[in-house]
Design an enzyme around this catalytic site. Structure first.
Site, PDB file in Angstrom:
ATOM      1  N   MET A  75       0.812  -1.210   0.000  1.00 22.43           N
ATOM      2  CA  MET A  75       0.000   0.000   0.000  1.00 22.43           C
ATOM      3  C   MET A  75       0.846   1.262   0.000  1.00 22.43           C
ATOM      4  O   MET A  75       0.357   2.351  -0.329  1.00 22.43           O
ATOM      5  CB  MET A  75      -0.938  -0.011   1.214  1.00 22.43           C
ATOM      6  CG  MET A  75      -2.149   0.888   1.065  1.00 22.43           C
ATOM      7  SD  MET A  75      -3.327   0.317  -0.184  1.00 22.43           S
ATOM      8  CE  MET A  75      -4.157  -0.987   0.714  1.00 22.43           C
ATOM      9  N   THR A 115      -1.148   8.230   1.056  1.00 20.95           N
ATOM     10  CA  THR A 115      -1.014   9.684   1.089  1.00 20.95           C
ATOM     11  C   THR A 115       0.251  10.136   1.794  1.00 20.95           C
ATOM     12  O   THR A 115       0.519  11.331   1.870  1.00 20.95           O
ATOM     13  CB  THR A 115      -2.217  10.336   1.797  1.00 20.95           C
ATOM     14  OG1 THR A 115      -2.312   9.823   3.131  1.00 20.95           O
ATOM     15  CG2 THR A 115      -3.506  10.058   1.052  1.00 20.95           C
ATOM     16  N   VAL A 145       3.546 -16.851  -0.732  1.00 21.63           N
ATOM     17  CA  VAL A 145       3.850 -17.740   0.389  1.00 21.63           C
ATOM     18  C   VAL A 145       2.536 -18.335   0.875  1.00 21.63           C
ATOM     19  O   VAL A 145       1.621 -17.607   1.264  1.00 21.63           O
ATOM     20  CB  VAL A 145       4.581 -16.989   1.514  1.00 21.63           C
ATOM     21  CG1 VAL A 145       4.729 -17.873   2.753  1.00 21.63           C
ATOM     22  CG2 VAL A 145       5.957 -16.522   1.037  1.00 21.63           C
ATOM     23  N   HIS A 180      -7.037   1.695   6.898  1.00 17.33           N
ATOM     24  CA  HIS A 180      -6.176   1.715   8.085  1.00 17.33           C
ATOM     25  C   HIS A 180      -6.498   0.562   9.039  1.00 17.33           C
ATOM     26  O   HIS A 180      -6.430   0.719  10.248  1.00 17.33           O
ATOM     27  CB  HIS A 180      -6.341   3.050   8.829  1.00 17.33           C
ATOM     28  CG  HIS A 180      -5.819   4.224   8.086  1.00 17.33           C
ATOM     29  ND1 HIS A 180      -6.052   5.533   8.498  1.00 17.33           N
ATOM     30  CD2 HIS A 180      -5.064   4.319   6.965  1.00 17.33           C
ATOM     31  CE1 HIS A 180      -5.472   6.373   7.648  1.00 17.33           C
ATOM     32  NE2 HIS A 180      -4.871   5.657   6.714  1.00 17.33           N
TER      33      HIS A 180
END
Length: 507
Positions: free
Chosen positions: A124, A129, A234, A440
């Protein structure tokens, strides 16, 4: 297609190439330069150097191609950058990310409808930002005594500065107006200020946004004992006698599988796929996937009033017009949300879709709300159904509590008041983003003081249930935060990397 050559054995395997995985590679390259390190990433390399932020790609077509390549199994899907997407009510991801096809909401629950991930070298951090505020008050991890030292190190690795927009003509004006509205009763560190950003300037003055490439740094890239393997999934962490001893990895290009032995394994995926890999490996402590939390996001857009016209041309290529910069309203325990006020074209989400946007005068306000943590909020896994990568399908259980709704309502009132202090609203009502929009997600592999069933790992990020296995990423954060979590998760990763380096040194 023939299988690629993977190492048979290394000292450290790192699963995931985002900023926390990169932090392990960097610290180990600095502190244990003789250690062999193999990093595996399921997605492709989309930027040069590997892990660089796609915003640094100047050509719009190449930037768009990099974003599409990062969208994993949804590479052709529409994204939120399309006009009208934010308020359309449709489930659309931000460019460079992809949504869960199903399992994002269970009957009778709120769910996280736009929970999203990315699959690419850099994770990410190729799309973020770059906001790096420090946690404050109850956001801080109380049982990590060296947290401030770790945050200093995280700022070093990420290249954090508060001076990226010193020259923005409206930045001081925005902060001055905000301060009059919110600073009363606050101490210095929680007053309105410049947002710390992971960004630097080239000699020609152009902004360069930090990605995992900055965290890796020249030290890691020059380390002959470090290797990065993209398009490598993985599928399992291997255990012997209760200790991690390696991983099974599948070459996404050829389908061939290989076992890589290791003295230490670091799983540094996102807060959804790190617990997924542990689950698939049979590592299923009681707290795995628990305490999932997101930050509900309220947004509002205003036009700055009483500002002089600027002669500078507005870029037409998506580059940032540096007029208002990025400002920060810190979280406090009394005001349990964190505020970002930014140039509208700095935001990854267009906030004013039906109004002619003049980057010199339109700013977006965003308030992120701390979650009322609940053990019942969790990511669970289906042992029968499989996702697009063949891993156990993700099932999210998530509810907003009465306390959450009260904080969100308070944030709506506050954001209108803040917006009125600095400009004229484009819409009289703030917009509540769909749950999951913050990207988040935290808490699913949380650290704790003791192995009491409420945490997955210790303060060094080593999994209680498996020696030599470390977890990294936002999922490790055990507190309810409102601020952007990357700086904190990198700081905690550094502590784990120091632990691994010390154990390597002692053999």
């Amino acid at each position: 297609m023939s299988a690629r050559a993977y190492p048979d054995a290394v000292d450290v395997v790192i699963v995931g190439s985002g900023p926390t995985g990169a932090a392990y590679a960097r610290i180990l390259s600095e502190e244990a330069p003789n250690a062999t390190i193999a990093m595996f990433e399921v997605g492709p390399t989309v930027s040069d150097p590997p892990g660089a932020h796609v915003k640094n790609i100047e050509d719009p077509a190449r930037r768009s191609a990099a974003q599409h390549a990062s969208q994993g199994p949804s590479a052709a899907a529409e994204t939120v950058s399309n006009p009208g997407a934010v308020k359309s009510g449709r489930r659309l991801a931000r460019a460079g990310t992809f949504l869960l096809e199903d399992g994002y909401q269970q009957p009778g629950e709120d769910g996280l409808p736009v929970a999203a991930m990315s699959s690419n070298v850099g994770g990410m951090a190729a799309h973020w930002t770059a906001a790096c505020p420090r946690p404050g008050g109850s956001e801080r991890v109380p049982f990590v005594p060296d947290l401030d030292e770790l945050l200093d190190e995280a700022e070093r690795l990420l290249g954090v500065t508060t001076h990226a927009f010193d020259g923005s003509p409206f930045g001081d004006l925005v902060r001055e107006r905000l301060a009059k509205a919110v600073d009363e009763g606050r101490v210095d560190e929680t007053r309105v200020q410049r947002m710390p950003l992971a960004v630097h300037r080239r000699e020609d003055g152009r902004l360069v946004w930090s990605g995992s490439d900055v965290v890796l740094g020249e030290t890691t890239r020059a380390n002959e004992n470090f290797s990065l393997h993209d398009e490598s999934l993985v599928t399992r962490v291997l255990l012997e006698d209760g200790r991690a001893v390696g991983v099974d990895v599948r070459d996404v290009r050829s389908g061939a599988t290989h076992t890589v032995r290791a003295r230490f394994v670091v799983v540094a995926g996102d807060a959804l796929r790190t617990p997924q890999l542990l689950w698939a490996s049979g590592i299923r402590p009681e707290a795995l996937g628990r305490y999932l939390n997101d930050q509900a996001q309220i947004v509002f857009a205003v036009r700055l009033r009483d500002v002089p016209p600027l002669a500078a041309d507005v870029p037409a290529d998506g580059a940032l017009a540096e007029y208002s910069g990025v400002s920060w309203v810190p979280f406090t325990d009394d005001v349990p949300f964190h505020g970002q006020v930014m140039q509208l074209d700095a935001s990854p989400v267009p906030l004013a879709l039906d109004d002619p946007v003049q980057p010199g005068s339109i700013v977006g306000l965003g308030l992120f709300c701390a979650k009322d943590l609940r053990r019942e909020d969790r990511v669970a896994f289906d042992d029968v159904e499989r996702d697009a990568y063949g891993m156990p399908a993700i099932r999210l259980h998530y509810r907003l509590t009465e306390a959450d709704h009260a904080v969100m309502e308070r944030a709506r009132e506050e954001i209108v008041r803040m917006g009125a202090a600095i400009g004229d609203p484009l819409d009289s009502h703030p917009f509540t983003m769909p749950l999951g929009a913050s990207l988040h997600y935290q808490g699913t592999t949380r650290m704790g003081r003791s192995d009491d069933g409420e945490s997955v790992c210790d303060a060094d990020s080593q999994v209680w249930a498996a020696g030599g296995l470390f977890v990294a990423g936002n999922g490790v954060i055990p507190t309810a935060t409102a601020c952007n979590p990357t700086l904190t998760s990198v700081a905690l990763a550094i502590r784990g990397a120091w632990k691994v380096a010390a154990e390597l040194a002692y053999g």
